[in-house]
Scaffold this active site. Sequence first.
Site, PDB file in Angstrom:
ATOM      1  CG  ASP A  33      10.747 121.475 -69.513  1.00 51.51           C
ATOM      2  OD1 ASP A  33      11.755 122.106 -69.860  1.00 51.51           O
ATOM      3  OD2 ASP A  33      10.039 120.818 -70.304  1.00 51.51           O
ATOM      4  CD  GLU A 141      30.114  99.252 -69.498  1.00 50.20           C
ATOM      5  OE1 GLU A 141      30.220  98.837 -68.351  1.00 50.20           O
ATOM      6  OE2 GLU A 141      29.968 100.468 -69.792  1.00 50.20           O
ATOM      7  CD  GLU A 148      21.731 113.115 -83.837  1.00 51.92           C
ATOM      8  OE1 GLU A 148      21.845 111.904 -84.029  1.00 51.92           O
ATOM      9  OE2 GLU A 148      20.675 113.753 -84.073  1.00 51.92           O
ATOM     10  CE  LYS A 150      14.829 119.184 -77.244  1.00 48.99           C
ATOM     11  NZ  LYS A 150      14.053 120.370 -77.689  1.00 48.99           N
ATOM     12  CG  ASP A 152      13.434 126.238 -80.490  1.00 49.94           C
ATOM     13  OD1 ASP A 152      13.466 127.346 -79.944  1.00 49.94           O
ATOM     14  OD2 ASP A 152      12.504 125.423 -80.303  1.00 49.94           O
ATOM     15  CE1 TYR A 264      15.415 116.123 -85.821  1.00 57.57           C
ATOM     16  CE2 TYR A 264      14.709 113.865 -85.477  1.00 57.57           C
ATOM     17  CZ  TYR A 264      14.445 115.223 -85.450  1.00 57.57           C
ATOM     18  OH  TYR A 264      13.212 115.675 -85.062  1.00 57.57           O
ATOM     19  CE  LYS A 353      14.115 121.948 -73.598  1.00 58.08           C
ATOM     20  NZ  LYS A 353      12.763 121.753 -73.039  1.00 58.08           N
ATOM     21  CB  CYS A 447     -14.733 139.799 -62.644  1.00 59.88           C
ATOM     22  SG  CYS A 447     -14.423 139.527 -64.401  1.00 59.88           S
ATOM     23  CB  CYS A 449     -15.862 141.955 -66.828  1.00 56.17           C
ATOM     24  SG  CYS A 449     -17.122 141.421 -65.653  1.00 56.17           S
ATOM     25  CB  CYS A 466     -15.183 135.600 -63.023  1.00 57.28           C
ATOM     26  SG  CYS A 466     -16.719 136.522 -63.296  1.00 57.28           S
ATOM     27  CB  CYS A 471     -17.971 137.177 -66.970  1.00 52.14           C
ATOM     28  SG  CYS A 471     -16.353 137.968 -67.088  1.00 52.14           S
TER      29      CYS A 471
END
Length: 717
Positions: A33, A141, A148, A150, A152, A264, A353, A447, A449, A466, A471
């Site tokens: 977000d 208005e 409702e 939300k 997941d 919904y 949220k 790096c 590696c 890198c 690599c």
Amino acid sequence: MANRIAELIELIRHHDQLYHAHDDPQIPDTKYDQLKSELLELEAAHPGLVQLDSPTQTVGADPSTLFEPVEHQIPMMSLDNAFNRDELSAWADRARRRLAALRARKAAEEASGQRSLLSVEEEEGGGEDDGRTNPEASSAELGNLVCELKFDGLAVSLRYENGVLLQAATRGNGRVGEDITANILALEYEGKRSVPHRLSAGAPEILEVRGEVYMPLAAFDALNAQQEAEGKPRYANPRNTAAGSLRQKDPAITANRGLSMWCYSVGEIQGGPGLATHSTMLEYLESLGLPVNPENTTVDSLDAAWKFIEQCEAKRHDLPYEIDGAVIKIDRLDLQRQLGSTSRAPRWAIAYKLPPEEQTTRLRDIQVSVGSKGKATPFAVLEPVFVGGSTVAMATLHNEDQVRAKDVRPGDTVVVRKAGDVIPEVLGPVLSDRPAGLVEWKFPSVCPCPHQEPLVRENGDAAHYCRFERCPEQLRGWIEHFAARNAMDIEHLGEQRVRLFIKLGLIADVADLYRLDYDRIRELEGFGELSVANLAAAVEASKQQTLARLLVGLNIRHLGDTTSELLADAFGHLDRVMEASVEELAEVDGIGPIMAESVYEFFRSEANLEIVGKLRSAGLNFAQDTGGDEAAETLPQTLQGMTIVVTGGLEGYSRDGVGAAIKARGGKSPGSVSSKTTALVVGENPGASKLEKAETLEVPILDEAQFQRLVETGELP
């Protein structure tokens, strides 16, 4: 600024694909977000840098190729988010201002006896809110609000015809989803069908209902108990497990996962009763036998809606399923239609949220991983802690600046925040618990590696890279990326096999996948004849993937799924992409100068050209058209060299079909008007912004009949 926007777009696209297409999020919701908010702010401040396929203008991610594509007749949109009461109030104020402006415009036009095309568009809900306060706003208005939960889970669409369930699809990118009909038909929980196969009496001729497929916590716990009994790893959280279960090729596996669904909203409906409000629509869905969550209520004020949100937060752990917030919707359907939507979200609804959960744990170490494009990302190795519904032991630290700003050090007690994702966010140290003499962590100069090549940080870039093309860490990531579903889609080539093949010297780059020594692989432990045959078949089949997928697989920096498609459509063949100048690449709508430079430089690397040559020798398809549409090849190229933009619906064409018709005749069909546009075609319910821009740029504007003549003759009227 352009660099940061490009980086944000790349990051958000990457995480959209992980979350929506692969059910494998790698950052918490809060961090995602934040990235989205930063991009929105930068684009608002620099509108000239806004890209058509920016994540702020699109929904979800491109659907995977595991299932057949399904085009949504009415787009499945996302929801804008609010994170505090002020942002919730700001949403309501914007809606009031817009309604007041529309009513004032309508009254003025009725008084003058005129109706402009722009006013029709705005009344239908198109256009953008300029944010200016209208003096009549106080009189507009919103009426009642529906509150409702939300959920997941995974957004899906169910299509009933004459009361019979004929098709189910995921949301995908909002326009095209995945056909999951067989899996939806198989859903059962506690011995009962989760979704009715046939609706009760009174069902309309066509009803497309939308909702969320989720995994009840009891089903999730039972599944993990079974995993432990069989000596298998536990699943991370209900959301990802539900999404992964719904995308199984075998519906029998889906049926055993205990998935359920809440409905919904409604998309397309024909022949139904006249409904005036969203709340009566929910009652109607329930009367047809569809599962509607009982935890919804209709209130008469924003204050009452806020109380509902507070109740959600208080009882989130008492519910038998996971939620991550609340959704507030304007109840009156006529007001919903007037408010319309932006390119990605309705203006008449907002998702609130809930704040993520936090825990503290010990930071054991900070290590660095190198991704497929050479990006070096620090990550925290944590004392395992249960937070946000799962036990976590790692968290990304993003980059050197983030580590320095948070001042976290190995040995610290740190605050970990998690909002339902696999990997949490480290907020910072608990300084009061810091041991004396704890040493500040320094970003490594080389790096990790075996080659120990330098890590470099270019001016204006937040990340280290890198640049050593050989690599092994980059190689592993590149091969995994090349074989992914959204690229070459090579099944049976997971991370462990890639690591093993690299270790044994069977592959040194992506092109080596096409000359694997299968005789040697058969000698390896765990590789039976069937598994080797499946791998060989998957590798061979990938040779026929389109140019767009090959461009994705080549892992060019800044180039994503959508922009790969744009390049492939514009040039048609990899050789033409490779030969193009930076200026020619940047001329493609949706391809900015940074991305064009990146593509150009990729094909100037001798190492990359060597890989492309090996892919060519292996027989990979380098063209965008794989030959599946032979009829298109015979069509007269009447639109050769033309750029035709379409706004509104055209009779006889679907949304994607009109673009395909233009491209099949040699033309281009971008989504926006520019100085390079040959003509704008205006159909039913056109967008006002495209019309205005075409008029400003003096671009020819064609109606449907004129467009048809152009297609047939190639001549502008």
